[in-house]
Scaffold this active site. Sequence first.
Site, PDB file in Angstrom:
ATOM      1  N   ASN A 270     -17.222 -74.999 -63.840  1.00 34.84           N
ATOM      2  CA  ASN A 270     -18.438 -75.588 -64.412  1.00 34.84           C
ATOM      3  C   ASN A 270     -18.948 -74.770 -65.606  1.00 34.84           C
ATOM      4  O   ASN A 270     -19.538 -75.311 -66.532  1.00 34.84           O
ATOM      5  CB  ASN A 270     -19.532 -75.669 -63.342  1.00 34.84           C
ATOM      6  CG  ASN A 270     -19.151 -76.602 -62.201  1.00 34.84           C
ATOM      7  OD1 ASN A 270     -18.302 -77.476 -62.363  1.00 34.84           O
ATOM      8  ND2 ASN A 270     -19.769 -76.422 -61.043  1.00 34.84           N
TER       9      ASN A 270
ATOM     10  N   GLU B 289     -13.794 -80.888 -64.409  1.00 28.26           N
ATOM     11  CA  GLU B 289     -14.527 -81.828 -63.537  1.00 28.26           C
ATOM     12  C   GLU B 289     -15.461 -82.742 -64.333  1.00 28.26           C
ATOM     13  O   GLU B 289     -16.648 -82.868 -64.025  1.00 28.26           O
ATOM     14  CB  GLU B 289     -15.301 -81.059 -62.447  1.00 28.26           C
ATOM     15  CG  GLU B 289     -14.382 -80.361 -61.472  1.00 28.26           C
ATOM     16  CD  GLU B 289     -15.074 -79.748 -60.258  1.00 28.26           C
ATOM     17  OE1 GLU B 289     -16.313 -79.664 -60.225  1.00 28.26           O
ATOM     18  OE2 GLU B 289     -14.343 -79.359 -59.311  1.00 28.26           O
TER      19      GLU B 289
ATOM     20  N   GLU C 108      -8.032 -76.150 -58.448  1.00 29.43           N
ATOM     21  CA  GLU C 108      -9.100 -75.578 -57.604  1.00 29.43           C
ATOM     22  C   GLU C 108      -8.864 -76.063 -56.178  1.00 29.43           C
ATOM     23  O   GLU C 108      -8.879 -77.279 -55.938  1.00 29.43           O
ATOM     24  CB  GLU C 108     -10.499 -76.003 -58.068  1.00 29.43           C
ATOM     25  CG  GLU C 108     -10.946 -75.324 -59.340  1.00 29.43           C
ATOM     26  CD  GLU C 108     -12.404 -75.590 -59.686  1.00 29.43           C
ATOM     27  OE1 GLU C 108     -13.221 -75.715 -58.755  1.00 29.43           O
ATOM     28  OE2 GLU C 108     -12.689 -75.682 -60.889  1.00 29.43           O
TER      29      GLU C 108
END
Length: 499
Positions: free
Chosen positions: A72, A173, A292
């Site tokens: 992120n 993401e 991940e």
Amino acid sequence: MIKVNIITDRHFKVAAVDKRIYGSFIEQLGRAVYGGIYQKDSPLSDEMGFRKDTLGLINEIDVPIVRYPGGNFVSAYNWEDSVGPVNERPARVELAWQVVENNEFGLNEFMDWCKLAKTEPMMAVNLGTRGIDAARGVVEYCNFKGGTYYSDLRKKHGYEKPHDVKVWCLGNEMDGPWQVGHKSADEYGRLAWETGKAMKIVDPSIELVACGSSGLMMPTFGEWEAAVLGYCYDTVDYISMHTYYNNHADDSADFLANTLNMDDFIKSVIATCDYVKGKKHSKKQINISFDEWNVWYHSNEADKKIEKWTKAPHQLEDVYNLEDALLVGGMLITMLNHCDRVKMACLAQLVNVIAPIMTSDNGAWKQTIFYPYMHASRYGRGVVLKTITDSPKYDSKNYCDVPYLDTCVVWNEEDKTVTIFAVNKSFDEDMAVTCDLRQFDNLKVNEHIVLTHESLKAENTEINPDNVTPKESGATSIDGGVVNSVLPKQSWNVIRLSY
Ligand code: AHR
């Protein structure tokens, strides 16, 4: 005692393992970098500030590739902030984890650290707040020989030779509403295509990873992959997969059954990649970067109490137990059994943040999940053979027909070794396993390593770092080329054979 026969054949190969399946991840998050791999002025660090104790443990695992700088974090990251003289680098409000990032450790420090960690960098570019221009700039900075603005800037910063970063992630993401710069599949697919195109013009030798879904549970799962690849199929090489499992429900049988979920997830993404391939009449195959994966939940409550806008707080510091290690072992087995398509994977993450390695100011220690990860990386190189088992099965809250045994067999022709990785998921019964390996002449047992404990909740901590550690087992023998072994209840096993 449960009885299981593993059937395999040296001619039935899944594929050669790409060693990058044993990759990991360092995000500029919590104490992964600061106090994890880097701590200036600590007696535990070298003159550059790199923690020698964590480097030692990372070298023990033999980690082939490390993803950086997020996660992120990357979606609001200015890579330019992290290069050049340290005292001129800006401190920033870090949006993803709501901390202050002063960029003391940046891109070039990471490249230096990778050399000491004997690993390759896997860089992510910011497709949240930025785009094509920043991405082509960072490839030029890292990989261009010289004679241009960014390559000469790198030289000015003391790095004459290019870093030669081979693998690049196109954002992170981007399907997730939590992501800064979250996009629809159409918005992201177009941007990934155009960004990837520009990056490959700067350096045609790089490999690109497009963002797949952040998990199987995402409402856009499936459609996302199909739409994104619809745009960028021709320029990318991999699609990413991410998954984290939790045992909030404290239902261990159901928790360990999550390998079935991971298996389904992989099969669905392969099917979607091949659907787009067919639709495009393409000869190219898109493979998977499972960049991940882990267990993540122990720290959820503690993280809600963290004060905002501090530097390097204790974030995502899960303390892992035996059952977590068993699931991590099962997840590794699941990916290995799909190694024809899962080419890269990153255990998220590597130090302090949902990690196999923890540190304090006094030293570093191994969490339970360190062991299956280290064993697979060290002994799981070669060719994965197809296996069939007649394992008895159980039903749990969310799954039916869960085999008690998770297993895979890796044959290393060069070293003349065969390794069986196995998890016995039964909490009550040991498992008698047989495996006919008469195709390998004069097979002998090198060792049978077992990781288990009487308590599924047993952990390793700073004051009790060796509570859960692997032991030698004498419970494997060979009779006429047939392996006979006993896997204790709730255990991770590595049966190392040679011929
Ligand atoms: O690994 C922790 C976080 O999990 C990453 O930053 C993000 O990509 C994912 O949601």
